[in-house]
Design a protein around this motif. Structure first.
Motif: not given
Length: 362
Positions: A90, A94, A165, A171, A174, A229, A255, A258-260
């Motif tokens: 991930r 990123f 995204m 991510l 998602t 994000l 990072w 990191v996601g949504f």
């Protein structure tokens, strides 16, 4: 960002002047590294960071005197966490695909590579010194907090309600993501945390932990608002603050998560632990008003302050949740214990102050 795909992925002790020369040339620096030395920096628990000092043959031609590399944790338990949760893949992705459009300040990435089968990875980045790392145990001043929330607003606005995204499988959270954290795992981690620390856990924290594990499906799936994000470990230890000697005012690193999702997953998480309780309560409305206004200035619309505050309360559980789950899946250290209990206390106080327990169905 420079990408040199033919370079092998190596641990930091195996990096040679030739290897680093290839990285720098891939990033546009026409210099030749003569010697290299590395020293571990930071307190990361799932990754290992190393500062490399470089000397050159002849003219450095503007190439950096130091760079920072990031590698898998040498601790088997922490490394397994990074692999099993996809953290290493991930973070590399990123920097490869989202850092340039994410809106906020991050270190310039010179080289990023990961083996999708083993999760072995290497990142070579700009050295942010003389900026200094934040410290979860020390917290942030009001001025630093304002800088952080400005970065948060830029980051969250950058891909606000960007449905593209949701098609990215690496991510977190998602629609395309291959797996999610299951409630039974959270329950097992909480049980293990209680068994390990016993009477050290305050009674009000036990009550909150029991409520979270009973209602984890609601905590994870009860959000249906706008998405953006999210960093998902947005705390001082993952930030670098400028000093009188220089550096960016604030830059965000690490990072791996990191996601949504909901913007408050970062804002509420940060304010839970970065400020002393009395300072947070005294300045909370001012800080959140400024953050919301900044979102609107950056083009976000249709997200009222009242709606944001409901999400702020819902995500007040975030820091508490991270404290007990992370403590059980990474290498145990004295500083780690102190930090996780500080995070738990800050998270619990935030839950109580926002009356977030009332939002849970059970």
């Amino acid at each position: 960002m420079g990408e040199v795909s033919e370079l092998p992925i190596v641990g930091w002790t195996k990096i040679t002047p030739e290897w680093m020369t290839a990285v720098l040339r891939g990033a546009g620096h026409e210099a030749t590294v003569a010697e290299i030395s590395g020293q571990r920096v930071g307190t990361g628990q799932v990754g290992e960071s190393v500062r490399f000092a470089l000397t050159y043959n002849g003219d450095a031609k503007g190439a950096p005197a130091t760079v920072v590399g990031k590698f898998p944790s040498p601790d088997p338990e922490s490394r397994a966490t990074g692999v099993n949760f996809g953290n290493y893949i991930r973070e590399v992705n990123f920097y490869r695909h989202l850092a340039d459009s994410a809106g906020l300040t991050t270190p310039v990435c010179l080289h990023a590579d990961v083996d999708p089968e083993t999760s072995d990875f290497v990142l070579i980045m700009e050295d942010l010194a003389p900026a200094q790392p934040g410290n979860q145990l020390r917290g942030t001043s009001l001025a630093e907090t304002k800088l952080v929330l400005e970065e948060a607003a830029k980051f969250h606005a950058s891909h606000w309600n960007d449905n593209a995204m949701d098609d990215i499988p690496w991510l977190f959270e998602t629609k395309a993501a291959p797996r999610r954290t299951e409630p039974n795992l959270i329950g097992l981690l909480w049980k293990g945390f209680r068994e390990r620390y016993g009477a050290r856990i305050p009674a009000d924290c036990v009550e909150i932990g029991e409520a979270i594990t009973r209602n984890f499906h609601h905590f994870k799936d009860g959000y249906d608002g706008p998405k953006c994000l999210t960093h998902n470990d947005f705390r001082p230890d993952n930030m670098m603050f400028g000093t009188a000697e220089g550096g960016y005012p604030v830059a965000v690193v690490d990072w791996q998560s990191v996601g949504f999702g909901c913007c408050m997953a970062d804002v509420s998480y940060f304010l839970s632990g970065a400020m002393k309780r009395e300072d947070r309560k005294a300045h909370e409305h001012e800080l959140l008003t400024a953050y919301h206004r900044r979102l609107e200035e950056l083009g976000v619309s249709g997200y009222s302050f009242d709606e944001m505050m409901k999400h702020y309360a819902l995500y007040s559980f975030s820091l508490f949740n991270m404290a007990f789950t992370a403590s059980m899946i990474v290498e145990r250290t004295e500083r780690g214990d102190e930090m996780f209990f500080q995070m738990m206390r800050g998270g619990a106080d935030h839950v109580l102050d926002t009356r977030a327990l009332d939002l849970l169905p059970d």
